[in-house]
Scaffold this motif. Structure first.
Motif, PDB file in Angstrom:
ATOM      1  N   LEU A   1       0.812  -1.215   0.000  1.00  0.00           N
ATOM      2  CA  LEU A   1       0.000   0.000   0.000  1.00  0.00           C
ATOM      3  C   LEU A   1       0.845   1.263   0.000  1.00  0.00           C
ATOM      4  O   LEU A   1       0.625   2.156  -0.817  1.00  0.00           O
ATOM      5  CB  LEU A   1      -0.946   0.000   1.211  1.00  0.00           C
ATOM      6  N   ALA A   2       1.815   1.380   0.892  1.00  0.00           N
ATOM      7  CA  ALA A   2       2.619   2.596   0.985  1.00  0.00           C
ATOM      8  C   ALA A   2       3.371   2.865  -0.313  1.00  0.00           C
ATOM      9  O   ALA A   2       3.452   4.010  -0.772  1.00  0.00           O
ATOM     10  CB  ALA A   2       3.595   2.495   2.155  1.00  0.00           C
ATOM     11  N   ASP A   3       3.921   1.834  -0.918  1.00  0.00           N
ATOM     12  CA  ASP A   3       4.668   1.984  -2.167  1.00  0.00           C
ATOM     13  C   ASP A   3       3.741   2.362  -3.327  1.00  0.00           C
ATOM     14  O   ASP A   3       4.092   3.189  -4.171  1.00  0.00           O
ATOM     15  CB  ASP A   3       5.426   0.706  -2.500  1.00  0.00           C
ATOM     16  N   PHE A   4       2.574   1.753  -3.373  1.00  0.00           N
ATOM     17  CA  PHE A   4       1.597   2.061  -4.413  1.00  0.00           C
ATOM     18  C   PHE A   4       1.122   3.508  -4.288  1.00  0.00           C
ATOM     19  O   PHE A   4       1.061   4.243  -5.277  1.00  0.00           O
ATOM     20  CB  PHE A   4       0.423   1.088  -4.333  1.00  0.00           C
ATOM     21  N   ALA A   5       0.826   3.956  -3.076  1.00  0.00           N
ATOM     22  CA  ALA A   5       0.394   5.337  -2.866  1.00  0.00           C
ATOM     23  C   ALA A   5       1.491   6.311  -3.283  1.00  0.00           C
ATOM     24  O   ALA A   5       1.200   7.357  -3.890  1.00  0.00           O
ATOM     25  CB  ALA A   5      -0.002   5.547  -1.408  1.00  0.00           C
ATOM     26  N   GLU A   6       2.735   5.983  -2.992  1.00  0.00           N
ATOM     27  CA  GLU A   6       3.855   6.845  -3.404  1.00  0.00           C
ATOM     28  C   GLU A   6       3.933   6.905  -4.925  1.00  0.00           C
ATOM     29  O   GLU A   6       4.182   7.978  -5.494  1.00  0.00           O
ATOM     30  CB  GLU A   6       5.158   6.330  -2.816  1.00  0.00           C
ATOM     31  N   GLN A   7       3.722   5.801  -5.593  1.00  0.00           N
ATOM     32  CA  GLN A   7       3.733   5.788  -7.053  1.00  0.00           C
ATOM     33  C   GLN A   7       2.596   6.662  -7.613  1.00  0.00           C
ATOM     34  O   GLN A   7       2.783   7.367  -8.601  1.00  0.00           O
ATOM     35  CB  GLN A   7       3.611   4.359  -7.583  1.00  0.00           C
ATOM     36  N   ILE A   8       1.442   6.617  -6.966  1.00  0.00           N
ATOM     37  CA  ILE A   8       0.328   7.476  -7.382  1.00  0.00           C
ATOM     38  C   ILE A   8       0.729   8.946  -7.244  1.00  0.00           C
ATOM     39  O   ILE A   8       0.479   9.759  -8.129  1.00  0.00           O
ATOM     40  CB  ILE A   8      -0.955   7.171  -6.569  1.00  0.00           C
TER      41      ILE A   8
END
Length: 91
Positions: A79-86
């Motif tokens: 989740l944290a990595d995906f949100a950062e990519q967003i």
């Protein structure tokens, strides 16, 4: 029936760090039918598939108005990595 996070994740739950993570966590939980998604939980631990990634990204786009590529979730499954990519994609 909603699946319990504890049944599939061995790591301790870590709350989403900000509003974006919270909103993305809610979408992932809805689409994958789990009760809770933490910052370091993997999309794959919940049985995530490419079709689910497409649904998650479409729902995020509708709710937040941000362009989200399903490949981002497949490559950045926590989740944290995906949100950062967003965040990076929105910049």
């Amino acid at each position: 029936m909603t699946e319990n996070r504890a049944a599939v994740c061995k790591a301790a739950y870590e709350r989403p760090a900000d509003d974006l993570e919270e909103q993305v966590a809610c979408v992932i939980a809805e689409v994958l039918d789990v009760d809770l998604v933490g910052r370091r939980d993997s999309f794959y631990d919940f049985g995530g598939t490419s079709l689910a990634a497409i649904r998650i990204c479409a729902r995020i786009e509708r709710r937040l108005g941000l362009r989200v590529d399903p490949a981002w979730l497949l490559e950045h499954d926590e989740l944290a990595d995906f949100a950062e990519q967003i965040r990076l994609g929105a910049a």
